[in-house]
Motif scaffolding. Structure first.
Motif, PDB file in Angstrom:
ATOM      1  N   LYS A 171       0.826  -1.205   0.000  1.00 52.89           N
ATOM      2  CA  LYS A 171       0.000   0.000   0.000  1.00 52.89           C
ATOM      3  C   LYS A 171       0.862   1.257   0.000  1.00 52.89           C
ATOM      4  N   ILE A 172       1.925   1.250   0.801  1.00 54.17           N
ATOM      5  CA  ILE A 172       2.842   2.397   0.857  1.00 54.17           C
ATOM      6  C   ILE A 172       3.501   2.613  -0.498  1.00 54.17           C
ATOM      7  N   ALA A 173       3.934   1.506  -1.124  1.00 53.29           N
ATOM      8  CA  ALA A 173       4.577   1.596  -2.438  1.00 53.29           C
ATOM      9  C   ALA A 173       3.613   2.172  -3.482  1.00 53.29           C
ATOM     10  N   GLU A 174       2.359   1.770  -3.412  1.00 53.76           N
ATOM     11  CA  GLU A 174       1.356   2.280  -4.359  1.00 53.76           C
ATOM     12  C   GLU A 174       1.133   3.775  -4.178  1.00 53.76           C
ATOM     13  N   LEU A 175       1.083   4.224  -2.910  1.00 55.64           N
ATOM     14  CA  LEU A 175       0.890   5.660  -2.653  1.00 55.64           C
ATOM     15  C   LEU A 175       2.093   6.472  -3.135  1.00 55.64           C
ATOM     16  N   LYS A 176       3.286   5.948  -2.937  1.00 57.61           N
ATOM     17  CA  LYS A 176       4.495   6.644  -3.401  1.00 57.61           C
ATOM     18  C   LYS A 176       4.507   6.744  -4.927  1.00 57.61           C
ATOM     19  N   GLU A 177       4.093   5.667  -5.578  1.00 52.95           N
ATOM     20  CA  GLU A 177       4.053   5.656  -7.042  1.00 52.95           C
ATOM     21  C   GLU A 177       3.006   6.648  -7.551  1.00 52.95           C
ATOM     22  N   PHE A 178       1.853   6.690  -6.861  1.00 54.62           N
ATOM     23  CA  PHE A 178       0.783   7.619  -7.245  1.00 54.62           C
ATOM     24  C   PHE A 178       1.244   9.067  -7.081  1.00 54.62           C
ATOM     25  N   THR A 179       1.978   9.347  -5.999  1.00 51.54           N
ATOM     26  CA  THR A 179       2.489  10.696  -5.735  1.00 51.54           C
ATOM     27  C   THR A 179       3.440  11.143  -6.841  1.00 51.54           C
ATOM     28  N   LYS A 180       4.265  10.205  -7.336  1.00 53.46           N
ATOM     29  CA  LYS A 180       5.220  10.542  -8.392  1.00 53.46           C
ATOM     30  C   LYS A 180       4.514  10.903  -9.694  1.00 53.46           C
ATOM     31  N   LYS A 181       3.412  10.209  -9.967  1.00 55.69           N
ATOM     32  CA  LYS A 181       2.748  10.371 -11.254  1.00 55.69           C
ATOM     33  C   LYS A 181       1.672  11.455 -11.247  1.00 55.69           C
ATOM     34  N   SER A 182       1.396  12.012 -10.077  1.00 53.67           N
ATOM     35  CA  SER A 182       0.353  13.046 -10.002  1.00 53.67           C
ATOM     36  C   SER A 182       0.849  14.239  -9.188  1.00 53.67           C
ATOM     37  N   ASP A 183       0.043  15.266  -9.133  1.00 55.59           N
ATOM     38  CA  ASP A 183       0.400  16.466  -8.376  1.00 55.59           C
ATOM     39  C   ASP A 183      -0.135  16.424  -6.951  1.00 55.59           C
ATOM     40  N   VAL A 184      -0.698  15.306  -6.551  1.00 52.01           N
ATOM     41  CA  VAL A 184      -1.283  15.186  -5.215  1.00 52.01           C
ATOM     42  C   VAL A 184      -0.194  14.862  -4.200  1.00 52.01           C
ATOM     43  N   ASP A 185      -0.163  15.625  -3.112  1.00 52.54           N
ATOM     44  CA  ASP A 185       0.828  15.402  -2.052  1.00 52.54           C
ATOM     45  C   ASP A 185       0.238  14.476  -0.980  1.00 52.54           C
ATOM     46  N   LEU A 186       0.767  13.252  -0.925  1.00 50.45           N
ATOM     47  CA  LEU A 186       0.288  12.266   0.055  1.00 50.45           C
ATOM     48  C   LEU A 186       1.360  11.942   1.102  1.00 50.45           C
TER      49      LEU A 186
END
Length: 326
Positions: free
Chosen positions: A17-32
């Motif tokens: 789950k952590i890896a998915e959130l990090k990947e999502f953060t890289k590909k989008s402008d959303v700060d998680l």
């Protein structure tokens, strides 16, 4: 997750789950980042709860992990100038036992250890780390050489047990194991034994008579496997988990019973997570043992070894016969 153990599933799921959130953060402008920090803190606590409170059966699973470091892995980190020697000078060479001479911090030593394979092909070649008689006779040959030249002996124990097949019995499996026990008890050089994985039955004990016996935190050492004990006690090998709980086969249990001298800390999650760091923990224990044993005279070594094994086990003596009819 490859080689994921059942009790580790919550850890791997949270890591995913952590890896998915990090990947999502890289590909989008959303700060998680705040959510990720919270999950990482939760992961740290979860790992602590799971790995610091492992049950016996969970330790058995870690000891059997296919990626768990083997004797040859530790040799590459702990020793220099390793020269492997082969054959028992009687029948042949058994690759389930690795043996040779090397240097540890400049001190010449003899190394002997069980060796499992890392894949199916190597496991077949090394007989899944289950030695034949010639393996134990090779080990004894190297021990006698160590005695002759005054080299300390270091044994790495990691086997389900001695090979129980017909060919091994025909070539004298039980005699080979018994001979090792007899001879090791009388050697006048220091002997240090370290259980690095499974220490099963006489196959492990044949390399286990020493001045200092150490165990990695998640290793096991027992007269029979949990499955074998369950089959004998309840006629059901699937009760292995129940057997493991009652057999006292883990390092903390054996330390409490006085069977082993020291528990070697494992890296979080097991030795397979970081072999180099794990080798460092073993290195310190080996260094301390050698510094303690090398100055001892041969006579004192034998005396201390005798007292060590004499004290093992607990028993009581009845002064009166109870319930005996005359």
């Amino acid at each position: 997750m490859v080689n994921e153990m059942e009790f580790e599933k919550p850890v791997f799921e949270l890591k995913k789950k952590i890896a998915e959130l990090k990947e999502f953060t890289k590909k989008s402008d959303v700060d998680l980042s705040s959510e990720i920090d919270k999950l990482e803190a939760r992961l740290e606590k979860l790992e602590q709860d799971i790995y610091e409170n492992m049950k016996p059966w969970e330790r058995v699973q870690v000891a059997r992990h296919p990626n768990r470091p083997t004797t040859l892995d530790y040799i590459s980190y702990l020793f220099t100038d390793f020269l492997e020697m082969h054959g028992d000078r009687l029948y042949g060479d058994d690759e389930a036992i690795v043996s040779g001479i090397a240097k540890f911090h400049g001190v010449p030593v003899t190394i002997i250890g069980h060796q499992r394979g890392k894949d199916t092909k190597e496991n077949i070649r090394r007989n899944f780390g289950m030695p034949h008689p010639e393996g134990y006779r090779k080990a004894l040959r190297l021990m006698k050489q160590a005695e002759k030249f005054g080299r300390p002996i270091i044994c790495f124990i990691d086997t389900k047990g001695a090979y129980p097949g017909k060919a091994a019995e025909e070539r004298g499996q039980s005699e080979a194991i018994a001979r090792n026990l007899f001879e090791m008890a009388g050697f006048t050089v220091p002997i240090i034994c370290i259980v690095i994985g499974e220490g099963g039955s006489g196959g492990a004990l044949a390399l286990g008579i020493g001045d200092h016996i150490h165990m990695l935190e998640n290793s096991t050492y027992s007269v029979i496997s949990p499955e074998g004990a369950a089959a004998l006690l309840w006629k059901d090998s699937t009760q292995a988990k129940k057997a493991a709980e009652s057999m006292k086969i883990t390092a903390p249990d054996l330390k409490e019973l006085g069977i082993i001298d020291e528990i070697i800390t494992e890296v979080k999650g097991g030795a397979h997570k970081d072999v180099e760091t794990q080798a460092g923990y073993i290195e310190q224990v080996l260094k301390d043992s050698l510094q303690s044993l090398i100055p001892q005279s041969p006579e004192n070594l034998l005396s201390l070894r005798y007292e060590k094994y004499k004290k093992m086990g607990k028993y009581t003596v009845l002064n009166e016969y109870i319930g005996v009819n005359s």
